[in-house]
Structure formats: structure tokens, C-alpha cells
Design a protein around this motif. Sequence first.
Motif, PDB file in Angstrom:
ATOM      1  N   PHE A   1       2.062  18.352  18.866  1.00 25.06           N
ATOM      2  CA  PHE A   1       0.809  19.250  19.190  1.00 25.06           C
ATOM      3  C   PHE A   1       1.238  20.482  19.250  1.00 25.06           C
ATOM      4  O   PHE A   1       2.326  21.274  19.376  1.00 25.06           O
ATOM      5  CB  PHE A   1       0.875  19.082  21.016  1.00 25.06           C
ATOM      6  N   LEU A   2       0.059  21.555  18.526  1.00 26.32           N
ATOM      7  CA  LEU A   2       0.413  22.740  18.324  1.00 26.32           C
ATOM      8  C   LEU A   2      -0.394  23.726  19.468  1.00 26.32           C
ATOM      9  O   LEU A   2       0.118  24.532  19.979  1.00 26.32           O
ATOM     10  CB  LEU A   2      -0.243  23.007  16.928  1.00 26.32           C
ATOM     11  N   CYS A   3      -1.707  23.214  19.820  1.00 27.29           N
ATOM     12  CA  CYS A   3      -2.175  24.178  20.650  1.00 27.29           C
ATOM     13  C   CYS A   3      -3.892  23.352  20.751  1.00 27.29           C
ATOM     14  O   CYS A   3      -4.269  22.679  20.072  1.00 27.29           O
ATOM     15  CB  CYS A   3      -2.626  25.565  20.126  1.00 27.29           C
ATOM     16  N   THR A   4      -4.458  24.177  22.065  1.00 25.43           N
ATOM     17  CA  THR A   4      -6.133  23.528  22.158  1.00 25.43           C
ATOM     18  C   THR A   4      -6.704  24.966  22.116  1.00 25.43           C
ATOM     19  O   THR A   4      -6.086  25.971  22.778  1.00 25.43           O
ATOM     20  CB  THR A   4      -5.941  22.999  23.617  1.00 25.43           C
ATOM     21  N   VAL A   5      -7.499  24.970  21.214  1.00 28.46           N
ATOM     22  CA  VAL A   5      -8.424  26.288  21.141  1.00 28.46           C
ATOM     23  C   VAL A   5      -9.629  26.312  21.979  1.00 28.46           C
ATOM     24  O   VAL A   5     -10.527  24.703  21.705  1.00 28.46           O
ATOM     25  CB  VAL A   5      -8.707  26.622  19.546  1.00 28.46           C
ATOM     26  N   GLU A   6     -10.238  27.108  22.595  1.00 29.45           N
ATOM     27  CA  GLU A   6     -11.373  27.064  23.239  1.00 29.45           C
ATOM     28  C   GLU A   6     -12.329  28.227  22.558  1.00 29.45           C
ATOM     29  O   GLU A   6     -11.806  29.509  22.485  1.00 29.45           O
ATOM     30  CB  GLU A   6     -11.269  27.297  24.802  1.00 29.45           C
ATOM     31  N   TYR A   7     -13.452  27.779  22.038  1.00 29.29           N
ATOM     32  CA  TYR A   7     -14.295  28.845  21.355  1.00 29.29           C
ATOM     33  C   TYR A   7     -15.641  28.773  21.745  1.00 29.29           C
ATOM     34  O   TYR A   7     -16.338  27.665  21.714  1.00 29.29           O
ATOM     35  CB  TYR A   7     -14.121  28.684  19.964  1.00 29.29           C
ATOM     36  N   ASP A   8     -16.388  29.733  22.010  1.00 27.91           N
ATOM     37  CA  ASP A   8     -17.829  29.685  22.169  1.00 27.91           C
ATOM     38  C   ASP A   8     -18.518  30.156  20.899  1.00 27.91           C
ATOM     39  O   ASP A   8     -18.784  31.231  20.309  1.00 27.91           O
ATOM     40  CB  ASP A   8     -18.232  30.538  23.437  1.00 27.91           C
ATOM     41  N   TYR A   9     -19.112  28.707  20.286  1.00 31.17           N
ATOM     42  CA  TYR A   9     -20.186  29.203  19.119  1.00 31.17           C
ATOM     43  C   TYR A   9     -21.608  29.386  19.815  1.00 31.17           C
ATOM     44  O   TYR A   9     -21.597  29.265  21.035  1.00 31.17           O
ATOM     45  CB  TYR A   9     -20.144  27.583  18.167  1.00 31.17           C
ATOM     46  N   PRO A  10     -22.613  30.031  18.965  1.00 33.74           N
ATOM     47  CA  PRO A  10     -23.677  30.052  19.536  1.00 33.74           C
ATOM     48  C   PRO A  10     -24.489  29.180  20.310  1.00 33.74           C
ATOM     49  O   PRO A  10     -25.126  29.107  21.265  1.00 33.74           O
ATOM     50  CB  PRO A  10     -24.619  30.586  18.480  1.00 33.74           C
ATOM     51  N   LYS A  11     -24.490  27.814  19.717  1.00 33.30           N
ATOM     52  CA  LYS A  11     -25.082  26.760  20.392  1.00 33.30           C
ATOM     53  C   LYS A  11     -24.396  25.572  21.145  1.00 33.30           C
ATOM     54  O   LYS A  11     -24.772  24.882  21.817  1.00 33.30           O
ATOM     55  CB  LYS A  11     -25.911  26.112  19.213  1.00 33.30           C
ATOM     56  N   PHE A  12     -22.828  26.052  21.001  1.00 36.61           N
ATOM     57  CA  PHE A  12     -21.945  24.821  22.090  1.00 36.61           C
ATOM     58  C   PHE A  12     -20.733  25.764  22.208  1.00 36.61           C
ATOM     59  O   PHE A  12     -20.248  26.445  21.622  1.00 36.61           O
ATOM     60  CB  PHE A  12     -21.921  23.633  21.448  1.00 36.61           C
ATOM     61  N   HIS A  13     -19.972  25.168  23.163  1.00 37.84           N
ATOM     62  CA  HIS A  13     -18.571  25.551  23.435  1.00 37.84           C
ATOM     63  C   HIS A  13     -17.614  24.236  22.789  1.00 37.84           C
ATOM     64  O   HIS A  13     -17.816  23.212  22.945  1.00 37.84           O
ATOM     65  CB  HIS A  13     -18.284  25.643  25.020  1.00 37.84           C
ATOM     66  N   LEU A  14     -16.565  24.866  22.209  1.00 34.02           N
ATOM     67  CA  LEU A  14     -15.852  23.989  21.445  1.00 34.02           C
ATOM     68  C   LEU A  14     -14.495  23.916  21.928  1.00 34.02           C
ATOM     69  O   LEU A  14     -14.018  24.847  22.301  1.00 34.02           O
ATOM     70  CB  LEU A  14     -15.569  24.333  19.894  1.00 34.02           C
ATOM     71  N   THR A  15     -13.767  22.569  22.209  1.00 31.49           N
ATOM     72  CA  THR A  15     -12.597  22.658  22.892  1.00 31.49           C
ATOM     73  C   THR A  15     -11.858  21.822  21.681  1.00 31.49           C
ATOM     74  O   THR A  15     -12.251  20.513  21.335  1.00 31.49           O
ATOM     75  CB  THR A  15     -12.338  21.788  24.099  1.00 31.49           C
ATOM     76  N   MET A  16     -10.823  22.232  20.890  1.00 31.99           N
ATOM     77  CA  MET A  16     -10.309  21.703  19.809  1.00 31.99           C
ATOM     78  C   MET A  16      -8.694  21.627  19.831  1.00 31.99           C
ATOM     79  O   MET A  16      -7.959  22.687  20.085  1.00 31.99           O
ATOM     80  CB  MET A  16     -10.583  22.635  18.750  1.00 31.99           C
ATOM     81  N   HIS A  17      -8.415  20.421  19.932  1.00 28.07           N
ATOM     82  CA  HIS A  17      -6.676  19.933  20.196  1.00 28.07           C
ATOM     83  C   HIS A  17      -6.395  19.856  18.603  1.00 28.07           C
ATOM     84  O   HIS A  17      -6.753  19.064  18.191  1.00 28.07           O
ATOM     85  CB  HIS A  17      -6.862  18.591  20.832  1.00 28.07           C
ATOM     86  N   CYS A  18      -5.309  20.694  18.579  1.00 25.12           N
ATOM     87  CA  CYS A  18      -4.889  20.858  17.129  1.00 25.12           C
ATOM     88  C   CYS A  18      -3.266  20.191  17.029  1.00 25.12           C
ATOM     89  O   CYS A  18      -2.388  20.680  17.896  1.00 25.12           O
ATOM     90  CB  CYS A  18      -4.862  22.233  16.806  1.00 25.12           C
ATOM     91  N   TYR A  19      -3.187  19.435  16.138  1.00 30.01           N
ATOM     92  CA  TYR A  19      -1.528  18.760  16.017  1.00 30.01           C
ATOM     93  C   TYR A  19      -1.220  19.173  14.630  1.00 30.01           C
ATOM     94  O   TYR A  19      -1.897  18.958  13.462  1.00 30.01           O
ATOM     95  CB  TYR A  19      -1.860  17.248  16.113  1.00 30.01           C
ATOM     96  N   ILE A  20       0.154  19.331  14.398  1.00 28.54           N
ATOM     97  CA  ILE A  20       0.875  19.334  13.303  1.00 28.54           C
ATOM     98  C   ILE A  20       1.001  17.873  12.610  1.00 28.54           C
ATOM     99  O   ILE A  20       1.380  16.910  13.290  1.00 28.54           O
ATOM    100  CB  ILE A  20       2.391  19.989  13.457  1.00 28.54           C
ATOM    101  N   CYS A  21       0.593  17.669  11.604  1.00 26.08           N
ATOM    102  CA  CYS A  21       0.678  16.296  10.805  1.00 26.08           C
ATOM    103  C   CYS A  21       1.168  16.418   9.604  1.00 26.08           C
ATOM    104  O   CYS A  21       1.402  17.297   9.052  1.00 26.08           O
ATOM    105  CB  CYS A  21      -0.817  15.768  10.879  1.00 26.08           C
ATOM    106  N   SER A  22       1.655  15.072   9.119  1.00 24.18           N
ATOM    107  CA  SER A  22       2.063  14.791   7.719  1.00 24.18           C
ATOM    108  C   SER A  22       1.428  13.444   7.260  1.00 24.18           C
ATOM    109  O   SER A  22       1.135  12.892   8.102  1.00 24.18           O
ATOM    110  CB  SER A  22       3.540  14.598   7.556  1.00 24.18           C
TER     111      SER A  22
END
Length: 129
Positions: free
Chosen positions: A66-87
Motif C-alpha cells: 500500500f502506498l497511499c489514499t488520495v482524496e481529491y475534489d474534481y468539479p463533478k465528484f469527490h475521488l477516493t483513490m487507494h494506491c498500491y505499489i505493484c509488479s
Amino acid sequence: MKTINVVAAIIHDDQGRTFATQRGYGEWKDWWEFPGGKMEAGESPEEALKREIREELSTEISVDEFLCTVEYDYPKFHLTMHCYICSLLTEALHLNEHEAARWLKNNELDSVKWLPADIKVIEKLNEYK
């Protein structure tokens, strides 16, 4: 505001490069992102990530860390993005949904126009290395 939960794969290769994909559709067409997508009901983030990568790239991955969870407000929605280091578990990659893809060295990460939420992932990635 509507919230969308997604997962993203930060795929590294044995040369230390990171895999980036270019959107081929929608409002953010031609912008770059880490591959991934929406989580479905009942899926863990890791399960969603493996499914999305199979659908988008016709390949199998290992979800390593697991790397991080990013919370971001786009104009039309809120994004919750769970990011993982992968191979990659298989070498073949096929772009089923994206317009283009690149393997980027660390000093090349700024060479593409990243989606706003993905810029936050790049910042975390730079701290991680």
C-alpha cells in the motif's frame, strides 16, 4: 457531492521504471494516470485492482505494498483513490481502454500531463523512493 472509490496500480519494472497510461475517452481524454478503476461492492481494494488490471491491460499483477489514499475534489465528484505499489506477473501488456502507455524513469515522471489526483500520487511516490 458524489464520491467515487477507485484503486490505482503503481506498476514498477525491474529497471525501476513506472507504468503510466493515457486516457482515450471522456472529459479527461489525453491526460495521464495510473491504471486502475472503480471498486465493486464486496471487493477488497487488492481484488479490485487485480480485476481492473486484467480488464484494462490483459495482464496479471502482484499487489506488493500500500502506498497511499488520495482524496481529491474534481468539479463533478469527490475521488477516493487507494494506491498500491505493484509488479507484473506476466510480461505481456495490451491496452484495452487507454490511448497510449509509457514506462517512465523517475526523472521522466514530470514529462506527461497527469490527472490532478495522480499528481498527488507522484508526490507520495517521490517521498517513497
